[in-house]
Design an enzyme around this catalytic site. Structure first.
Site, PDB file in Angstrom:
ATOM      1  N   CYS A   1      -4.775   2.492  -3.606  1.00  0.00           N
ATOM      2  CA  CYS A   1      -3.541   3.032  -3.008  1.00  0.00           C
ATOM      3  C   CYS A   1      -2.388   2.048  -3.172  1.00  0.00           C
ATOM      4  CB  CYS A   1      -3.737   3.380  -1.531  1.00  0.00           C
ATOM      5  SG  CYS A   1      -4.902   4.698  -1.265  1.00  0.00           S
TER       6      CYS A   1
ATOM      7  N   HIS B   1       0.870  -1.180   0.000  1.00  0.00           N
ATOM      8  CA  HIS B   1       0.000   0.000   0.000  1.00  0.00           C
ATOM      9  C   HIS B   1       0.909   1.232   0.000  1.00  0.00           C
ATOM     10  CE1 HIS B   1      -2.781   2.941   1.859  1.00  0.00           C
ATOM     11  NE2 HIS B   1      -3.769   2.147   1.494  1.00  0.00           N
TER      12      HIS B   1
ATOM     13  N   ASP C   1       3.041  -4.674   7.962  1.00  0.00           N
ATOM     14  CA  ASP C   1       1.837  -3.859   7.791  1.00  0.00           C
ATOM     15  C   ASP C   1       0.648  -4.812   7.974  1.00  0.00           C
ATOM     16  OD1 ASP C   1      -0.437  -2.684   6.802  1.00  0.00           O
ATOM     17  OD2 ASP C   1       0.504  -1.856   5.007  1.00  0.00           O
TER      18      ASP C   1
ATOM     19  N   LYS D   1     -10.532  -0.699  10.310  1.00  0.00           N
ATOM     20  CA  LYS D   1     -10.690  -1.876   9.445  1.00  0.00           C
ATOM     21  C   LYS D   1     -11.008  -3.111  10.271  1.00  0.00           C
ATOM     22  CE  LYS D   1      -7.201  -0.128   6.236  1.00  0.00           C
ATOM     23  NZ  LYS D   1      -7.979   0.400   5.115  1.00  0.00           N
TER      24      LYS D   1
ATOM     25  N   GLN E   1      -4.589  -5.292   6.964  1.00  0.00           N
ATOM     26  CA  GLN E   1      -5.613  -6.239   6.500  1.00  0.00           C
ATOM     27  C   GLN E   1      -5.570  -7.566   7.258  1.00  0.00           C
ATOM     28  OE1 GLN E   1      -7.986  -5.316   4.519  1.00  0.00           O
ATOM     29  NE2 GLN E   1      -7.088  -3.396   3.833  1.00  0.00           N
TER      30      GLN E   1
HETATM   31  C1  PLP Z   1      -2.453  -2.905   3.512  1.00  0.00           C
HETATM   32  C2  PLP Z   1      -2.756  -1.525   3.988  1.00  0.00           C
HETATM   33  N1  PLP Z   1      -1.805  -0.815   4.592  1.00  0.00           N
HETATM   34  C3  PLP Z   1      -2.026   0.413   5.065  1.00  0.00           C
HETATM   35  C4  PLP Z   1      -3.251   1.020   4.933  1.00  0.00           C
HETATM   36  C5  PLP Z   1      -3.449   2.399   5.467  1.00  0.00           C
HETATM   37  O1  PLP Z   1      -4.379   2.370   6.512  1.00  0.00           O
HETATM   38  P1  PLP Z   1      -4.978   3.714   7.113  1.00  0.00           P
HETATM   39  O2  PLP Z   1      -5.534   4.490   5.951  1.00  0.00           O
HETATM   40  O3  PLP Z   1      -6.034   3.244   8.047  1.00  0.00           O
HETATM   41  O4  PLP Z   1      -3.886   4.431   7.794  1.00  0.00           O
HETATM   42  C6  PLP Z   1      -4.271   0.333   4.285  1.00  0.00           C
HETATM   43  C7  PLP Z   1      -5.584   0.957   4.067  1.00  0.00           C
HETATM   44  O5  PLP Z   1      -6.316   0.581   3.177  1.00  0.00           O
HETATM   45  C8  PLP Z   1      -4.027  -0.990   3.831  1.00  0.00           C
HETATM   46  O6  PLP Z   1      -4.974  -1.710   3.243  1.00  0.00           O
END
Ligand code: PLP
Length: 421
Positions: free
Chosen positions: A379, A138, A215, A241, A218
């Site tokens: 993203c 992401h 990270d 999430k 998910q």
């Molecule tokens: C794999 C992953 N990493 C990071 C993020 C960023 O999360 P946040 O926007 O809640 O900070 C997301 C959000 O969709 C994500 O799916």
């Protein structure tokens, strides 16, 4: 069955079969209609929905406890502090951290990765050093590291993937070397649904003495996570999430790293003493929590953890797995539809494209049918480029979705194809 019974916060029950209708009762947002159709919410990878018990816990804070934490000796402040620190204890239990002070509250995954980039990266990464990420990250696990590399004259290295969306581990081995200062990889790809073999990735980095950030945006909502078993150095996730309010999130970090790192932001609550000549910093976790945090949201995250534990996490994971299997079979059988991301290990995400139809048009027509999916690059522009698609439509599932909803999605996709024929 727990899902048939009244759910009591904190009380663990054993679920023998998943009663999804009972579970859906817990989520008020799911009861509405959109464009005259029952809402089919399949955008859980962006933000999941919030159960009534979490909403109620937020209301209790706002109605009865609202005040600032840590600094007050009065009754309300003490109640709020107890609730806030209680949420930290729940996070510790949820991810099996050794100590609650290893769980830093942040606004979400993005802020968490930036915290590690500033706290660890700016201290330990120098000119000529290397940072390893993967091709399926992401943007929030790309851009901070890129900024760090630009600032320090370091190099960003990228673990490539195959056409199915799986990491090439041999290539990863070839990237690891004495210049590598950190590996930062996603557990479950939000764009493809790939579940990465992070335990193996962590073990290989540790052989070279390199710390690893996972990270977990998910994976925290869709897998049981044990940070001690994984042996990751950092694990970062967002509350919104995983059935909690926006503005909540966590950086887990091993105490030995967190102790050595620089603070992320300066301000109140993160100090021990302040003088114009020199400031000394508070211990963990306060060192990383400058200013008034998102108290209501983090208490809500604690309530969401209670809720997840009360409904039976393993059964929820199993049910979601079955939903993904069913959806993959149904949607891939539609002529003209191509699934993007066909890794052997996947969870909760189904990305697809339809010949000659832009994903935004797919999303718009599905919305007319009351179906919420995401359309775009999610993203994750580099992985879209790697797989030669500008964008995809993405259905992402949670334990309150049903097979009937997937049937509704499949019929609506057929309608999209008819409209554009
Ligand atoms: C794999 C992953 N990493 C990071 C993020 C960023 O999360 P946040 O926007 O809640 O900070 C997301 C959000 O969709 C994500 O799916």
């Amino acid at each position: 069955m727990a899902a048939l019974e009244k759910i009591v916060i904190g009380e663990k029950r054993v679920v023998t079969a998943w009663d999804v209708e009972r579970i859906r009762e817990d989520f008020p947002v799911l009861k509405q209609t959109v464009n005259g159709k029952p809402l089919v919410y399949l955008d859980n990878a962006a933000s999941s929905q919030v159960p009534q018990v979490v909403i109620d816990r937020g209301s209790v804070y706002l109605e009865q406890e609202h005040s600032n934490i840590h600094r007050g000796v009065h009754y309300l402040s003490q109640r709020a502090t107890t609730a806030y620190e209680g949420a930290r204890e729940k996070v510790k239990r949820f991810i099996n951290a050794r100590e609650a002070k290893e769980c830093i509250f942040v606004r979400g995954c993005t802020e968490g990765i930036n915290l590690v980039m500033h706290g660890y990266g700016r201290k330990f990464v120098g000119e000529g050093d290397e940072v390893i990420i993967s091709a399926m990250e992401h943007h929030s696990n790309i851009v901070p590291w890129q900024m760090l590399c630009e600032e320090k004259g370091a190099r960003l290295r990228v673990i490539p993937i195959n056409d199915a969306g799986e990491l090439l581990l041999d290539e990863y081995d070839a990237l690891l070397n004495e210049r590598t200062k950190i590996v930062a990889v996603v557990h479950i790809s939000n764009a493809l649904g790939t579940v990465n073999p992070i335990k193996e990735i962590i073990a290989r980095a540790h052989k070279q003495g390199v710390p690893v950030l996972i990270d977990g945006a998910q994976s925290a909502p869709h897998l049981a996570v044990d940070v001690q078993d994984l042996d990751c150095d950092f694990y970062v996730f967002s509350g919104h999430k995983m059935f909690a309010p926006t503005g909540s999130g966590v950086v887990y970090g091993k105490a030995e790293w967190l102790e050595k790192m620089n603070p992320f932001q300066g301000g109140g609550d993160m100090i021990r003493t302040v003088a114009f000549e020199k400031t000394t910093y508070a211990g963990l976790p306060n060192k990383f929590e400058a200013g008034t945090p998102a108290i209501a949201s983090q208490i809500g995250l604690g309530a969401a953890i209670d809720y997840l534990e009360s409904i039976g996490r393993e059964q929820a994971v199993r049910y979601e797995h079955e939903l993904l299997r069913y959806a993959t079979e149904k949607i891939s059988a539609i002529e003209g539809v191509r699934i993007i991301g066909t890794a052997r290990e996947k969870a909760s995400v189904l990305s697809f494209v339809i010949d000659e139809i832009h994903p935004h048009d797919i999303g718009t027509i599905l919305d007319q049918e009351g179906i919420a999916v995401r359309a775009g690059h999610h993203c994750a522009q580099p992985v879209m480029k790697r797989l030669n698609v500008p964008a995809t439509a993405r259905a992402s599932f949670a334990f309150y979705n049903t097979k009937q909803e997937i049937d509704t999605l499949a019929h609506a996709i057929e309608r999209v194809i008819e409209v554009f024929a």
